[in-house]
Design a protein around this motif. Structure first.
Motif, PDB file in Angstrom:
ATOM      1  N   VAL A  52       0.738  -1.251  -0.006  1.00 45.36           N
ATOM      2  CA  VAL A  52       0.025   0.004   0.241  1.00 45.36           C
ATOM      3  C   VAL A  52       0.764   1.267   0.029  1.00 45.36           C
ATOM      4  CG1 VAL A  52      -1.624   1.355   1.227  1.00 45.36           C
ATOM      5  CG2 VAL A  52      -1.840  -1.130   1.224  1.00 45.36           C
ATOM      6  N   ILE A  53       0.559   2.203  -0.652  1.00 49.85           N
ATOM      7  CA  ILE A  53       1.384   3.521  -0.853  1.00 49.85           C
ATOM      8  C   ILE A  53       0.197   4.726  -0.107  1.00 49.85           C
ATOM      9  CG2 ILE A  53       2.100   5.202  -2.455  1.00 49.85           C
ATOM     10  CD1 ILE A  53       3.455   3.106  -4.174  1.00 49.85           C
ATOM     11  N   PHE A  54       0.682   5.234   0.764  1.00 48.78           N
ATOM     12  CA  PHE A  54      -0.271   6.245   1.448  1.00 48.78           C
ATOM     13  C   PHE A  54       0.323   7.652   0.634  1.00 48.78           C
ATOM     14  CE2 PHE A  54      -0.449   3.092   4.425  1.00 48.78           C
ATOM     15  CZ  PHE A  54      -1.980   3.079   4.708  1.00 48.78           C
ATOM     16  N   ILE A  55      -0.734   8.219  -0.012  1.00 49.46           N
ATOM     17  CA  ILE A  55      -0.465   9.534  -0.593  1.00 49.46           C
ATOM     18  C   ILE A  55      -0.929  10.683   0.355  1.00 49.46           C
ATOM     19  CG2 ILE A  55      -0.849  10.880  -2.430  1.00 49.46           C
ATOM     20  CD1 ILE A  55      -1.590   8.206  -4.402  1.00 49.46           C
ATOM     21  N   VAL A  56      -0.042  11.441   0.799  1.00 46.36           N
ATOM     22  CA  VAL A  56      -0.441  12.485   1.727  1.00 46.36           C
ATOM     23  C   VAL A  56      -0.108  13.921   1.018  1.00 46.36           C
ATOM     24  CG1 VAL A  56      -0.171  13.426   4.136  1.00 46.36           C
ATOM     25  CG2 VAL A  56       0.207  11.115   3.615  1.00 46.36           C
ATOM     26  N   GLN A  57      -1.176  14.751   0.774  1.00 42.46           N
ATOM     27  CA  GLN A  57      -0.995  15.951   0.316  1.00 42.46           C
ATOM     28  C   GLN A  57      -1.662  17.112   1.192  1.00 42.46           C
ATOM     29  OE1 GLN A  57       0.532  16.638  -2.579  1.00 42.46           O
ATOM     30  NE2 GLN A  57       0.873  14.662  -3.335  1.00 42.46           N
ATOM     31  N   PRO A  58      -1.204  18.092   1.403  1.00 38.11           N
ATOM     32  CA  PRO A  58      -1.614  19.110   2.284  1.00 38.11           C
ATOM     33  C   PRO A  58      -2.740  19.870   1.473  1.00 38.11           C
ATOM     34  CG  PRO A  58       0.286  20.075   0.890  1.00 38.11           C
ATOM     35  CD  PRO A  58       0.248  18.580   0.611  1.00 38.11           C
TER      36      PRO A  58
END
Length: 111
Positions: A52-58
């Motif tokens: 799993v890749i967690f994509i965290v964007q502001p």
């Protein structure tokens, strides 16, 4: 093939030594890659065997518009989906008065 973070390797350790020698990098199930430098035909492996890749964007910065934020998340989702692992998008806590009405964490369906 050079090993990357997450690779499983076969190692030979000589008796009396605390370090080993990598003999072989075992096949990867998945790999998270990006284009390397100016050569579009060459890719750089950032991580291997990732589920799993967690994509965290502001979200919600004064300079960001909704289309800009949406496009940034979409580019990250496409990159993650192309590499094999399941992408999951997560939104950090927003500091604006009225953040966009998006879910806090979701595993989107990218076609």
């Amino acid at each position: 093939m050079l090993p990357s973070v997450g690779d499983v390797v076969a190692v030979r350790v000589t008796p009396g030594h605390d370090m080993g020698v990598i003999l072989r990098v075992l096949p990867r199930r998945t790999s998270f890659e990006r284009w390397r430098g100016k050569n579009r035909g060459e890719r750089q492996v950032l991580a291997a065997n990732v589920d799993v890749i967690f994509i965290v964007q502001p979200l919600g910065a004064e300079r960001d518009t909704l289309p800009l934020m949406r496009d940034r998340v979409a580019r990250s989702l496409v990159l993650a989906r192309d590499c094999g692992p399941t992408p999951s998008w997560c939104s950090p806590r927003s500091t604006v008065a009225s953040p966009p009405k998006w879910p806090t964490c979701a595993t989107p369906s990218v076609a």
